[in-house]
Design a protein around this motif. Structure first.
Motif, PDB file in Angstrom:
ATOM      1  N   ARG A  50       0.851  -1.194   0.000  1.00 54.32           N
ATOM      2  CA  ARG A  50       0.000   0.000   0.000  1.00 54.32           C
ATOM      3  C   ARG A  50       0.884   1.240   0.000  1.00 54.32           C
ATOM      4  O   ARG A  50       1.852   1.330   0.766  1.00 54.32           O
ATOM      5  CB  ARG A  50      -0.922   0.031   1.228  1.00 54.32           C
ATOM      6  CG  ARG A  50      -2.027  -0.999   1.195  1.00 54.32           C
ATOM      7  CD  ARG A  50      -3.023  -0.702   0.082  1.00 54.32           C
ATOM      8  NE  ARG A  50      -4.149  -1.622   0.060  1.00 54.32           N
ATOM      9  CZ  ARG A  50      -4.236  -2.713  -0.670  1.00 54.32           C
ATOM     10  NH1 ARG A  50      -3.226  -3.064  -1.454  1.00 54.32           N
ATOM     11  NH2 ARG A  50      -5.321  -3.459  -0.662  1.00 54.32           N
ATOM     12  N   VAL A  51       0.546   2.192  -0.870  1.00 56.59           N
ATOM     13  CA  VAL A  51       1.267   3.461  -0.939  1.00 56.59           C
ATOM     14  C   VAL A  51       0.257   4.597  -1.053  1.00 56.59           C
ATOM     15  O   VAL A  51      -0.898   4.382  -1.441  1.00 56.59           O
ATOM     16  CB  VAL A  51       2.247   3.506  -2.140  1.00 56.59           C
ATOM     17  CG1 VAL A  51       3.358   2.491  -1.969  1.00 56.59           C
ATOM     18  CG2 VAL A  51       1.519   3.287  -3.453  1.00 56.59           C
ATOM     19  N   ASN A  52       0.710   5.814  -0.741  1.00 51.11           N
ATOM     20  CA  ASN A  52      -0.182   6.973  -0.736  1.00 51.11           C
ATOM     21  C   ASN A  52      -0.010   7.905  -1.918  1.00 51.11           C
ATOM     22  O   ASN A  52      -0.849   8.776  -2.133  1.00 51.11           O
ATOM     23  CB  ASN A  52       0.013   7.777   0.563  1.00 51.11           C
ATOM     24  CG  ASN A  52      -0.473   7.013   1.777  1.00 51.11           C
ATOM     25  OD1 ASN A  52      -1.469   6.300   1.719  1.00 51.11           O
ATOM     26  ND2 ASN A  52       0.244   7.152   2.887  1.00 51.11           N
ATOM     27  N   TYR A 110      -2.894   5.733   3.901  1.00 55.27           N
ATOM     28  CA  TYR A 110      -2.456   4.610   4.731  1.00 55.27           C
ATOM     29  C   TYR A 110      -1.408   5.092   5.726  1.00 55.27           C
ATOM     30  O   TYR A 110      -0.474   5.803   5.332  1.00 55.27           O
ATOM     31  CB  TYR A 110      -1.887   3.487   3.860  1.00 55.27           C
ATOM     32  CG  TYR A 110      -2.924   2.879   2.956  1.00 55.27           C
ATOM     33  CD1 TYR A 110      -3.781   1.884   3.417  1.00 55.27           C
ATOM     34  CD2 TYR A 110      -3.078   3.316   1.642  1.00 55.27           C
ATOM     35  CE1 TYR A 110      -4.755   1.336   2.598  1.00 55.27           C
ATOM     36  CE2 TYR A 110      -4.050   2.771   0.815  1.00 55.27           C
ATOM     37  CZ  TYR A 110      -4.880   1.791   1.297  1.00 55.27           C
ATOM     38  OH  TYR A 110      -5.853   1.260   0.489  1.00 55.27           O
ATOM     39  N   GLU A 113       3.232   3.045   4.652  1.00 54.42           N
ATOM     40  CA  GLU A 113       3.398   2.773   3.224  1.00 54.42           C
ATOM     41  C   GLU A 113       4.438   1.659   3.078  1.00 54.42           C
ATOM     42  O   GLU A 113       5.631   1.908   3.187  1.00 54.42           O
ATOM     43  CB  GLU A 113       3.879   4.018   2.482  1.00 54.42           C
ATOM     44  CG  GLU A 113       2.855   5.122   2.381  1.00 54.42           C
ATOM     45  CD  GLU A 113       3.360   6.261   1.537  1.00 54.42           C
ATOM     46  OE1 GLU A 113       2.977   6.357   0.357  1.00 54.42           O
ATOM     47  OE2 GLU A 113       4.177   7.049   2.052  1.00 54.42           O
TER      48      GLU A 113
END
Length: 196
Positions: A50-52, A110, A113
């Motif tokens: 998950r990354v922003n 999130y 990350e």
């Protein structure tokens, strides 16, 4: 187990280092213990990141493509999600896992990350519907009766997919110490892709 992964040169180039991966594995093991699930009895078919930001997603994608190929690039619930198949697997919880899921960011932020969840497979029974599958899995494990766990049931809509793909996502209710998630679905992700 550690030596196998440490020699995987992927970790020399990823935005997240090997230490973060090892920490992720430990956090998944802690969550699985709380869920009373022996992951060695089930197929872990992919790991997810998950990354922003789009820049960070592109950085992960560029690096992963040096070690594998795109299996799928679909819109899922309105955002692009890449599935990358590695040429050499990562060893995770004693299993060789070849597929990494990389969603591009949408609107959610999130807190961490990095590596975020795994998915394992509990197959449908013959003629079982998605609703019946969810009920059976819930009754088998009783995750919804634990005050320490949060459960989310979903069935992502993906263009072209012919197989139903419900999922049950389980995480700690208090995510301050352990942000990871374990998801269960009825089909190996490669089978889902083959019929799309």
């Amino acid at each position: 187990m550690q030596k196998f992964n440490q020699i995987h040169s992927l970790f020399e180039h990823l935005p997240a280092n090997y230490g973060e991966f090892s920490d992720f594995e430990q956090k998944i093991a802690t969550l699985a213990q709380e869920m009373k699930v022996d992951l060695s009895l089930y197929e872990i078919d992919h790991l997810s990141i998950r990354v922003n930001t789009e820049d960070k997603a592109k950085s992960w994608l560029t690096t992963l493509l040096n070690y594998g190929k795109i299996l799928s690039n679909n819109l899922v619930n309105g955002r692009a999600i890449y599935l990358i198949e590695l040429e050499q697997p990562l060893l995770f919880m004693g299993q060789r896992v070849f597929i990494i899921e990389l969603p591009f960011p949408k609107n959610k932020h999130y807190p961490v990350e990095s590596w975020e969840h795994i998915e394992f497979v509990i197959p449908f029974l013959p003629n079982e519907s998605s609703i019946e599958w969810v009920e059976r899995v819930q009754q088998q494990f009783l995750w919804n009766q634990s005050g320490n766990l949060t459960i989310k049931v979903d069935e992502p809509k993906v263009d072209g997919e012919q197989l139903p793909n419900p999922s049950i996502a389980v995480s700690f209710a208090d995510k301050s110490q352990n942000h990871v998630c374990i998801k269960v679905h009825p089909f190996n992700i490669k089978n889902i892709i083959k019929v799309s």
